[in-house]
Design a protein around this motif. Structure first.
Motif, mmCIF file in Angstrom:
data_model
loop_
_atom_site.group_PDB
_atom_site.id
_atom_site.type_symbol
_atom_site.label_atom_id
_atom_site.label_comp_id
_atom_site.label_asym_id
_atom_site.label_seq_id
_atom_site.Cartn_x
_atom_site.Cartn_y
_atom_site.Cartn_z
ATOM 1 N N MET A 1 0.850 -1.157 0.000
ATOM 2 C CA MET A 1 0.000 0.000 0.000
ATOM 3 C C MET A 1 0.896 1.219 0.000
ATOM 4 S SD MET A 1 -3.152 0.711 2.529
ATOM 5 C CE MET A 1 -3.700 -0.925 2.155
ATOM 6 N N ASN A 2 0.669 2.123 -0.894
ATOM 7 C CA ASN A 2 1.512 3.290 -1.027
ATOM 8 C C ASN A 2 0.638 4.523 -1.011
ATOM 9 O OD1 ASN A 2 3.654 4.941 -1.432
ATOM 10 N ND2 ASN A 2 3.769 4.582 -3.613
ATOM 11 N N ILE A 3 0.400 5.056 0.176
ATOM 12 C CA ILE A 3 -0.462 6.219 0.305
ATOM 13 C C ILE A 3 0.332 7.321 0.979
ATOM 14 C CG2 ILE A 3 -2.627 7.095 1.219
ATOM 15 C CD1 ILE A 3 -3.500 4.121 1.398
ATOM 16 N N PRO A 4 0.874 8.259 0.207
ATOM 17 C CA PRO A 4 1.604 9.347 0.843
ATOM 18 C C PRO A 4 0.658 10.185 1.691
ATOM 19 C CG PRO A 4 2.038 9.297 -1.522
ATOM 20 C CD PRO A 4 0.925 8.332 -1.241
ATOM 21 N N ASN A 5 1.124 10.620 2.843
ATOM 22 C CA ASN A 5 0.365 11.486 3.717
ATOM 23 C C ASN A 5 0.230 12.852 3.063
ATOM 24 O OD1 ASN A 5 -0.261 13.331 5.878
ATOM 25 N ND2 ASN A 5 0.349 11.717 7.291
ATOM 26 N N SER A 6 -0.764 13.602 3.472
ATOM 27 C CA SER A 6 -0.959 14.934 2.917
ATOM 28 C C SER A 6 0.197 15.869 3.263
ATOM 29 C CB SER A 6 -2.280 15.518 3.419
ATOM 30 O OG SER A 6 -2.274 15.582 4.828
ATOM 31 N N ASN A 7 1.017 15.515 4.244
ATOM 32 C CA ASN A 7 2.171 16.328 4.607
ATOM 33 C C ASN A 7 3.376 16.041 3.724
ATOM 34 O OD1 ASN A 7 0.719 17.414 6.674
ATOM 35 N ND2 ASN A 7 1.470 15.955 8.193
ATOM 36 N N LEU A 26 -1.332 -10.460 3.666
ATOM 37 C CA LEU A 26 -1.431 -10.878 5.063
ATOM 38 C C LEU A 26 -2.048 -9.763 5.909
ATOM 39 C CD1 LEU A 26 -0.802 -13.016 7.212
ATOM 40 C CD2 LEU A 26 1.487 -12.018 7.410
ATOM 41 N N TRP A 27 -1.600 -8.525 5.709
ATOM 42 C CA TRP A 27 -2.169 -7.390 6.442
ATOM 43 C C TRP A 27 -3.662 -7.248 6.123
ATOM 44 C CZ3 TRP A 27 -0.290 -3.976 10.072
ATOM 45 C CH2 TRP A 27 1.055 -4.121 10.401
ATOM 46 N N ALA A 33 -10.383 -9.775 9.122
ATOM 47 C CA ALA A 33 -10.810 -10.608 10.254
ATOM 48 C C ALA A 33 -11.022 -9.775 11.515
ATOM 49 C CB ALA A 33 -9.777 -11.700 10.518
ATOM 50 N N GLN A 34 -10.779 -8.481 11.451
ATOM 51 C CA GLN A 34 -10.941 -7.561 12.577
ATOM 52 C C GLN A 34 -10.158 -8.001 13.803
ATOM 53 O OE1 GLN A 34 -14.898 -6.174 13.403
ATOM 54 N NE2 GLN A 34 -15.573 -6.595 11.340
ATOM 55 N N THR A 35 -8.906 -8.384 13.587
ATOM 56 C CA THR A 35 -8.085 -8.867 14.694
ATOM 57 C C THR A 35 -7.619 -7.712 15.568
ATOM 58 O OG1 THR A 35 -6.089 -8.732 13.369
ATOM 59 C CG2 THR A 35 -7.246 -10.846 13.399
ATOM 60 N N GLU A 36 -7.187 -8.069 16.737
ATOM 61 C CA GLU A 36 -6.600 -7.113 17.663
ATOM 62 C C GLU A 36 -5.251 -7.650 18.100
ATOM 63 O OE1 GLU A 36 -8.180 -7.053 21.715
ATOM 64 O OE2 GLU A 36 -9.411 -8.755 21.133
ATOM 65 N N MET A 37 -4.449 -6.786 18.675
ATOM 66 C CA MET A 37 -3.158 -7.211 19.189
ATOM 67 C C MET A 37 -3.146 -6.988 20.688
ATOM 68 S SD MET A 37 0.510 -6.021 17.835
ATOM 69 C CE MET A 37 1.902 -6.376 18.861
ATOM 70 N N PRO A 48 1.167 -8.791 11.929
ATOM 71 C CA PRO A 48 2.349 -9.168 11.146
ATOM 72 C C PRO A 48 3.455 -8.120 11.288
ATOM 73 C CG PRO A 48 0.371 -8.963 9.736
ATOM 74 C CD PRO A 48 0.005 -8.530 11.100
ATOM 75 N N GLY A 49 4.653 -8.549 10.992
ATOM 76 C CA GLY A 49 5.794 -7.641 11.065
ATOM 77 C C GLY A 49 5.645 -6.519 10.046
ATOM 78 N N TYR A 50 6.128 -5.351 10.413
ATOM 79 C CA TYR A 50 6.023 -4.195 9.528
ATOM 80 C C TYR A 50 7.266 -4.129 8.655
ATOM 81 C CZ TYR A 50 4.576 0.422 8.014
ATOM 82 O OH TYR A 50 4.156 1.487 7.252
ATOM 83 N N ARG A 51 7.070 -4.461 7.367
ATOM 84 C CA ARG A 51 8.167 -4.481 6.402
ATOM 85 C C ARG A 51 7.711 -3.753 5.145
ATOM 86 N NH1 ARG A 51 10.566 -10.196 5.653
ATOM 87 N NH2 ARG A 51 8.696 -10.442 4.424
ATOM 88 N N VAL A 52 8.602 -2.960 4.581
ATOM 89 C CA VAL A 52 8.257 -2.165 3.402
ATOM 90 C C VAL A 52 9.335 -2.303 2.339
ATOM 91 C CG1 VAL A 52 6.892 -0.480 4.710
ATOM 92 C CG2 VAL A 52 9.328 -0.058 4.334
ATOM 93 N N LYS A 53 8.931 -2.031 1.110
ATOM 94 C CA LYS A 53 9.859 -1.962 -0.026
ATOM 95 C C LYS A 53 9.858 -0.514 -0.484
ATOM 96 C CE LYS A 53 12.427 -3.724 -3.324
ATOM 97 N NZ LYS A 53 13.833 -3.889 -3.055
ATOM 98 N N ILE A 54 11.040 0.062 -0.593
ATOM 99 C CA ILE A 54 11.177 1.470 -0.974
ATOM 100 C C ILE A 54 11.724 1.559 -2.385
ATOM 101 C CG2 ILE A 54 12.274 3.670 -0.408
ATOM 102 C CD1 ILE A 54 12.456 2.711 2.496
#
Length: 167
Positions: A1-7, A26-27, A33-37, A48-54
């Protein structure tokens, strides 16, 4: 998901960093499933682990990559009849600090070469337990991780540089 913030601020007219969430399926399945942590005082790693491709960086320039956790809204939630519903006004939000990725600063070429992982980040519900890679969050609230990219080779000047923010 690539959503730049308005800033989002342009770093240069030629290079425009982009951030894509890795394991997006996975996310999405966890979101559907409306999971919680479950959060603990000692802190718990995100799943899930937070991993990104730049992509889109100047390969020869130096960049710092940071992460923070942003509150989605001002509500408190409860799970009722199989779904999350608003249960009233939430607790006041605590200003979050940034987690500087340990590879910062690094060249754009290095950042774009591999997946950038924030696996060391932990979430905690104890104010006295913050620091390092821990973020303080309130139970029964919604949060969203964000990635920040700063073009600089000097960590001490991060606050003076334009920053691109990706949600």
């Amino acid at each position: 998901m690539n959503i730049p913030n308005s800033n989002h601020q342009e770093m240069s007219s030629r290079y425009r960093p982009q951030v894509h969430l890795h394991d997006v399926q996975l996310w999405d399945s966890f979101s559907a499933a409306q999971t919680e942590m479950i959060i603990t005082k000692t802190g718990r790693r995100m799943f899930p682990g937070y991993r990104v491709k730049i992509s889109g960086m100047d390969p020869n320039a130096q960049y710092c990559v940071l992460m923070d956790i942003s509150s989605v809204d001002e509500n408190r939630y409860k799970f009722q009849h199989g779904e999350w519903v608003i249960a009233g006004r939430g607790e006041s939000h605590i200003p979050q600090r940034f987690y500087l990725h340990p590879n910062s600063p690094c060249t754009g070429q290095q950042w774009m070469k591999d997946i950038v992982s924030f696996h060391k980040v932990k979430l905690t519900n104890s104010c006295g337990n913050c620091g390092g890679e821990k973020f303080l969050v309130h139970s029964m609230h919604r949060y969203q991780p964000r990635v920040h990219i700063v073009r600089t080779d000097d960590v001490s000047t991060l606050h003076l540089q334009p920053m691109s923010i990706f949600v």
